[in-house]
Design a protein around this motif. Structure first.
Motif, PDB file in Angstrom:
ATOM      1  N   UNK A   1       0.827  -1.210   0.000  1.00  0.00           N
ATOM      2  CA  UNK A   1       0.000   0.000   0.000  1.00  0.00           C
ATOM      3  C   UNK A   1       0.858   1.255   0.000  1.00  0.00           C
ATOM      4  N   UNK A   2       0.282   2.331  -0.512  1.00  0.00           N
ATOM      5  CA  UNK A   2       0.932   3.635  -0.459  1.00  0.00           C
ATOM      6  C   UNK A   2       0.574   4.303   0.860  1.00  0.00           C
ATOM      7  N   UNK A   3       1.562   4.839   1.522  1.00  0.00           N
ATOM      8  CA  UNK A   3       1.346   5.467   2.822  1.00  0.00           C
ATOM      9  C   UNK A   3       1.158   6.969   2.723  1.00  0.00           C
ATOM     10  N   UNK A   4       1.421   7.527   1.541  1.00  0.00           N
ATOM     11  CA  UNK A   4       1.243   8.960   1.331  1.00  0.00           C
ATOM     12  C   UNK A   4       1.008   9.204  -0.147  1.00  0.00           C
ATOM     13  N   UNK A   5       0.614  10.424  -0.483  1.00  0.00           N
ATOM     14  CA  UNK A   5       0.348  10.768  -1.879  1.00  0.00           C
ATOM     15  C   UNK A   5       1.617  10.601  -2.705  1.00  0.00           C
ATOM     16  N   UNK A   6       1.584   9.825  -3.797  1.00  0.00           N
ATOM     17  CA  UNK A   6       2.810   9.496  -4.528  1.00  0.00           C
ATOM     18  C   UNK A   6       3.180  10.467  -5.636  1.00  0.00           C
ATOM     19  N   UNK A   7       2.419  11.541  -5.805  1.00  0.00           N
ATOM     20  CA  UNK A   7       2.669  12.444  -6.916  1.00  0.00           C
ATOM     21  C   UNK A   7       1.792  12.117  -8.104  1.00  0.00           C
ATOM     22  N   UNK A   8       1.840  12.981  -9.103  1.00  0.00           N
ATOM     23  CA  UNK A   8       0.935  12.859 -10.243  1.00  0.00           C
ATOM     24  C   UNK A   8       1.102  11.544 -11.001  1.00  0.00           C
ATOM     25  N   UNK A   9       2.324  11.062 -11.115  1.00  0.00           N
ATOM     26  CA  UNK A   9       2.580   9.850 -11.892  1.00  0.00           C
ATOM     27  C   UNK A   9       2.126   8.590 -11.172  1.00  0.00           C
ATOM     28  N   UNK A  10       2.204   8.584  -9.859  1.00  0.00           N
ATOM     29  CA  UNK A  10       2.027   7.348  -9.122  1.00  0.00           C
ATOM     30  C   UNK A  10       3.343   6.592  -9.046  1.00  0.00           C
ATOM     31  N   UNK A  11       3.303   5.397  -8.488  1.00  0.00           N
ATOM     32  CA  UNK A  11       4.499   4.580  -8.294  1.00  0.00           C
ATOM     33  C   UNK A  11       4.511   3.457  -9.326  1.00  0.00           C
ATOM     34  N   UNK A  12       5.634   3.275  -9.966  1.00  0.00           N
ATOM     35  CA  UNK A  12       5.778   2.239 -10.989  1.00  0.00           C
ATOM     36  C   UNK A  12       5.724   0.853 -10.344  1.00  0.00           C
ATOM     37  N   UNK A  13       4.880  -0.025 -10.893  1.00  0.00           N
ATOM     38  CA  UNK A  13       4.840  -1.441 -10.514  1.00  0.00           C
ATOM     39  C   UNK A  13       5.017  -2.255 -11.789  1.00  0.00           C
ATOM     40  N   UNK A  14       5.712  -3.378 -11.703  1.00  0.00           N
ATOM     41  CA  UNK A  14       5.980  -4.128 -12.926  1.00  0.00           C
ATOM     42  C   UNK A  14       5.883  -5.634 -12.705  1.00  0.00           C
ATOM     43  N   UNK A  15       5.574  -6.322 -13.794  1.00  0.00           N
ATOM     44  CA  UNK A  15       5.458  -7.777 -13.838  1.00  0.00           C
ATOM     45  C   UNK A  15       6.256  -8.285 -15.035  1.00  0.00           C
ATOM     46  N   UNK A  16       7.097  -9.281 -14.836  1.00  0.00           N
ATOM     47  CA  UNK A  16       7.846  -9.890 -15.938  1.00  0.00           C
ATOM     48  C   UNK A  16       6.944 -10.923 -16.605  1.00  0.00           C
TER      49      UNK A  16
END
Length: 497
Positions: free
Chosen positions: A426-441
């Motif tokens: 989970x995100x604990x604070x506002x991550x900015x306009x882009x958000x946080x990158x998540x990836x799957x191989x």
């Protein structure tokens, strides 16, 4: 000034979304909720945030439905399981999530069933176990092949029933004797419960559903240890249904067109996830495919309860047939989506899957695929601050095309095969306009689509247990910040001469 106002708007939107999808627990004084799903395992082994679970098995391509079971270090904690599903959510039809994993001692199968009316046999007999709400599991440990079962073929049937009754009267095992299924004494264990206000054997009040969990020891099927990675068995699952005292309803099954007498038509149960070893290549290049970049359109759509747990729908009446456009005012015109699951069917319908299709027209023909990643940008969580938990989100191939304007939970394609899973914290604070990158191989999935000359059709779903596990991501429809849209990152090259 414009930038500051934009940030304020996004922060306000995030707060609204965090509050809107908080799961709604039943009141403590609710009457008629006789049994409920046990709480999440708070002693689960720690997981490394952002970790990507790489596949572990190399195998030839197969066209049939396949579930690749994940290894369970702790057999009492099923969140790391793989997942598939089938059925529909209506007033007269049932749906089931099937969590699948394997530990050191047992094959684990957990069936979470959405069911409005629950019916069990008050005088059970083996012959009538499947005439009520029940699960049937067909296993062939010599593989999903052949025109008839063999001596390594097994059938397990468990009927849903109140937990205080003698479980042994509601479960049975069978083995193929060369001509038919004969009752056997193959040991296996079950755990079960139901949730709802009505309870069993009545039609005056709706329920929410039930679960059955099977633990099948390898020793019961003649093995001294768990199967090695790469082993494949044949698997078929049948969901039986009954809604009143008069008669049973048509059963549903996985795979949908399987002939239960012909194992070659069953699905495949793989132990471990598939891997891919790229052939040697030269002149390697990187390509990114997202909407507006190497593709004019990358269609995507969510199904289920969106970010609001299906608010505004009737669960058994309309929820399963509601497209994402119904929730457009809560997802800013479908520029955002949610992925969510849980094991408490008594809770609000906070379940959501995500479908996306990447066209591969821009990828040159005759190339060597070196690697491929699915990239999403995560900007929020369900639940109030502090309630959100990690999610294990799986990526699977969808079986066919779909239309994002009409896609719903009930008409969405099934998963053909699962290829990757990533824990998303989970995100604990506002991550900015882009958000946080998540990836799957997802290299094996791309290779399969590329070799067939098809678009890459994916579906994402989680195997989470806890409430408040939903994760919010930016969708292809986001009008600004193109880099935050879902993307497929590919490295490819020319074959080595």
């Amino acid at each position: 000034m414009i930038r500051r106002m934009k940030n304020i708007l996004l922060i306000f939107l995030l707060v609204q979304l965090l509050a809107s999808c908080a799961a709604h627990p039943l009141p403590e004084d609710s009457k008629g909720v006789y049994e409920s799903v046990p709480p999440s395992n708070t002693n689960a082994p720690e997981q490394t945030p952002f970790s990507v679970f790489l596949p572990t098995v190399i195998r030839p391509e197969e066209s049939r439905y396949r579930i690749n079971a994940r290894y369970l270090p702790d057999e009492t904690w099923l969140v790391p399981s793989s997942i598939f599903w089938f059925g529909k959510v209506t007033r007269s039809e049932n749906y089931v999530d099937v969590r699948t994993g394997y530990g050191d001692q047992n094959l684990k199968l957990h069936f979470e069933v959405f069911d409005r009316m629950l019916w069990y046999d008050t005088s059970p007999t083996t012959a009538e176990l499947s005439q009520y709400d029940a699960i049937g599991v067909y296993l062939k440990t010599s593989g999903a092949n052949g025109n008839t079962p063999d001596s390594q073929s097994y059938l397990f049937i468990v009927q849903s029933h109140p937990n205080y009754l003698d479980k042994s009267q509601y479960m049975a095992s069978f083995r193929w004797n060369g001509q038919e299924w004969t009752k056997s004494t193959i040991p296996f264990n079950i755990r079960l419960a139901y949730a709802g206000e009505g309870g069993y054997n009545q039609t005056s009040k709706d329920n929410r559903g039930w679960f059955i969990e099977m633990s099948i020891p390898y020793t019961s099927m003649g093995f001294s240890q768990n199967p090695v990675a790469g082993t494949t068995w044949g698997l078929a699952v049948v969901l039986y249904d009954r809604d009143d005292a008069s008669s049973s309803l048509p059963a549903k099954q996985w795979p949908p067109n399987a002939n239960l007498s012909i194992p070659a038509t069953w699905g495949t149960l793989g132990f471990g996830l598939p891997t891919y070893s790229a052939p040697p290549s030269i002149n390697q290049n990187t390509m990114v495919i997202r909407e507006g970049w190497n593709a004019s359109k990358v269609p995507d759509a969510s199904v289920g309860g969106s970010t609001v747990c299906g608010e505004g729908t009737d669960f058994f009446g309309t929820w399963g047939d509601t497209p994402e456009s119904f929730y457009a005012n809560r997802t800013v015109n479908n520029t955002q989506f949610n992925i969510q699951n849980q094991m408490d069917v008594a809770d609000w319908p906070c379940f959501a899957k995500y479908y996306i299709t990447f066209p591969l027209d821009a990828l040159p023909k005759g190339k060597v695929i070196v690697s491929a990643k699915l990239v999403l940008h995560h900007f929020g969580n369900s639940g109030a601050p502090g309630e959100a938990e990690d999610s294990l989100i799986h990526v699977m191939l969808a079986e066919r095309d779909w239309d994002e304007r009409t896609l719903t939970w009930n008409n969405a394609p099934l998963a053909l095969e699962n290829f990757a899973a990533t824990y998303v914290p989970p995100l604990l604070s506002y991550p900015g306009d882009m958000g946080v990158r998540r990836e799957w191989v997802i290299t094996p999935a791309l290779v399969r689509a590329y070799q067939k000359g098809e678009p890459l059709r994916l579906v994402l779903y989680s195997s989470d247990s806890a409430r408040h596990s939903g994760k919010y991501f930016w969708a292809s429809n986001r009008p600004d910040l193109e880099a935050s849209r879902p993307a497929l990152e590919i490295i490819y090259g020319d074959p080595t001469p």
